[in-house]
Design an enzyme around this catalytic site. Structure first.
Site, PDB file in Angstrom:
ATOM      1  CE  LYS A   1      -4.419   0.601   0.192  1.00  0.00           C
ATOM      2  NZ  LYS A   1      -5.637  -0.340  -0.178  1.00  0.00           N
TER       3      LYS A   1
HETATM    4  N1  GLU Z   1      -7.220  -0.048  -3.258  1.00  0.00           N
HETATM    5  C1  GLU Z   1      -8.082  -1.250  -3.598  1.00  0.00           C
HETATM    6  C2  GLU Z   1      -8.144  -2.466  -2.387  1.00  0.00           C
HETATM    7  O1  GLU Z   1      -7.961  -1.708  -1.345  1.00  0.00           O
HETATM    8  C3  GLU Z   1      -7.514  -1.768  -4.798  1.00  0.00           C
HETATM    9  C4  GLU Z   1      -6.067  -2.405  -4.858  1.00  0.00           C
HETATM   10  C5  GLU Z   1      -5.697  -2.774  -6.188  1.00  0.00           C
HETATM   11  O2  GLU Z   1      -6.287  -2.904  -7.152  1.00  0.00           O
HETATM   12  O3  GLU Z   1      -4.539  -3.032  -6.340  1.00  0.00           O
HETATM   13  O4  GLU Z   1      -8.250  -3.434  -2.421  1.00  0.00           O
END
Ligand code: GLU
Length: 423
Positions: free
Chosen positions: A113
């Site tokens: 993240k």
């Molecule tokens: N931000 C989204 C999540 O929390 C998507 C992450 C992604 O598609 O890599 O799942």
């Protein structure tokens, strides 16, 4: 951070929440101590302080992070968040949740993240672009199509992904679309990606409703957070016959027991900046909205919204977590005692990363799918994972979150045992 840091203090910090959840599920598994600690700690973390030239000629400093939690199953995957409250501990928690999310639905990814502590609404478009390009450059040592693939999260958009893709490609000297997902379709994005998280939430509601014998026609639904996830989930549930009785955003909530039209509410938000003031609706605070009597509650905004304090007052038959981490471990315990089923975030909102995976695969192969193919494959993967989690929870006699984590942790630990510890 040492393994001692895995001892949990009773604070509602997202990272502590993530560790409490991990430790509870890991207790059911025969993990060796070292493997347990290895899975708990982030693999690598980067914090960057960087300058951005503002429109008035001044220079502002911003702080951002990128955390890779685990790389055992494949390259790391996870969004980038722009929000004033972003901290390293929040990014750590979100990275760990991505590891379990990818594992529980069977994607060949680890979790990551990123985030920048900024209110994107306070920046001009040029400032947002400059901030994004500089942050992308700062974290480029952590990011690549083979190693770590960012995506949108709270406060970031397909346009932000396009700037990241362009910045990375400029440095490489050739176009590298697979370095991010959630891009606009025009530059290699996937059909269905924007709607994917909300679609997955709808599928989770639908499957859970069948299992708890909750008829969806005219079922009342409350949505906290009318962003990318909440809007799509509300529209798709409305199509299934549900009645959306309350929704909210950062400025507050609206309520109409006769039902709100989700598409009209979205138009109002696009025109005015908020759902508040939608004609024919009453006002409700974000806190009071969670306590409205309803059949289905979708917390789809932020972490830590449902706590040990307000959980006893909820009046819902089913909770599906559109957001990451909206329910604290204390609240989980209360809800379990009250037998309110909770479809956990790592399953319920996995639709986004599932279609991100499809986008990455399509980009690497330069072979693109129709929206129908995307949606069919999303449904196949998510519904299968949903029922496996349900079965595991029944087998171990645990909550669905613990069942989902048991499956996810087992998958990562099995791969780790087979790969072995280097050297
Ligand atoms: N931000 C989204 C999540 O929390 C998507 C992450 C992604 O598609 O890599 O799942």
């Amino acid at each position: 951070m040492s393994a001692q840091a895995l001892v949990i203090a009773p604070r509602e910090d997202p990272w502590e929440m993530a560790l409490r959840q991990f430790n509870e599920a890991a207790d059911y598994l025969p993990l060796k101590r070292g493997i347990h600690d290895y899975l708990a700690l982030p693999k690598r973390e980067l914090t960057v302080n960087f300058p951005v030239k503002m429109d008035d000629g001044s220079v502002s400093l911003f702080t951002g992070h990128r955390v890779h939690h685990n790389t055992v199953l494949g390259p790391t995957k996870g969004g980038i968040r722009y929000h004033p409250d972003v901290t390293l501990n929040e990014v750590r928690a979100l990275a760990m949740w991505m590891t379990w999310k990818c594992a529980v639905v069977g994607l060949p990814y680890g979790g990551a993240k990123g985030g920048v502590a900024v209110d994107p609404k306070s920046l001009s478009r040029d400032e947002l672009e400059h901030l994004t390009r500089r942050y992308a450059t700062e974290i480029s040592i952590m990011m690549s199509p083979e190693g770590d693939i960012p995506a949108p999260d709270v406060g970031t958009t397909p346009q932000v992904m396009a700037w990241i893709m362009d910045t990375y490609s400029m440095h490489r000297g050739y176009s590298t679309p697979s370095v991010v997902t959630g891009k606009p379709v025009e530059i290699g994005g996937s059909f269905g990606r924007v709607e994917a998280t909300g679609r997955g939430v709808m599928l989770s509601v639908r499957e859970a409703a069948k299992l708890i014998s909750l008829p969806l026609s005219d079922a009342t639904v409350v949505v906290q957070g009318y962003g990318n996830v909440g809007t799509v989930a509300a529209e798709l549930l409305h199509e299934l016959g549900c009645r959306i009785i309350a929704v909210s955003d950062s400025r507050g909530g609206i309520h109409n027991p006769k039902g709100l039209h989700p598409g009209e509410v979205l138009k109002h938000k696009q025109a005015t900046g908020s759902v508040v003031g939608f004609p024919g609706s009453g006002r409700v605070t974000n806190a009071a909205l969670l306590e409205l009597p309803c059949d289905v509650l979708l917390p789809s905004a932020f972490e830590g919204q449902i706590t040990g304090e307000n959980a006893p007052r909820l009046k819902t038959k089913l909770i599906v977590e559109g957001a990451n981490g909206p329910i604290t471990p204390d609240a989980d315990a209360v809800l379990a005692e009250r037998r309110t089923p909770v479809i956990p975030d790592i399953l319920a909102n996995a639709g986004g990363v599932i279609v991100s995976y499809f986008e990455w695969v399509q980009g690497l192969q330069q072979f693109f799918w129709t929206e129908e193919e995307v949606n069919q494959n999303l449904e196949r993967i998510l519904v299968r994972a949903f029922h496996k989690v349900w079965q595991t929870a029944e087998e171990y006699k645990v909550r669905l979150r613990v069942g989902a984590l048991i499956r996810a942790i087992t998958r990562v630990a099995d791969a780790l045992y087979i790969r072995g510890i280097y050297p």
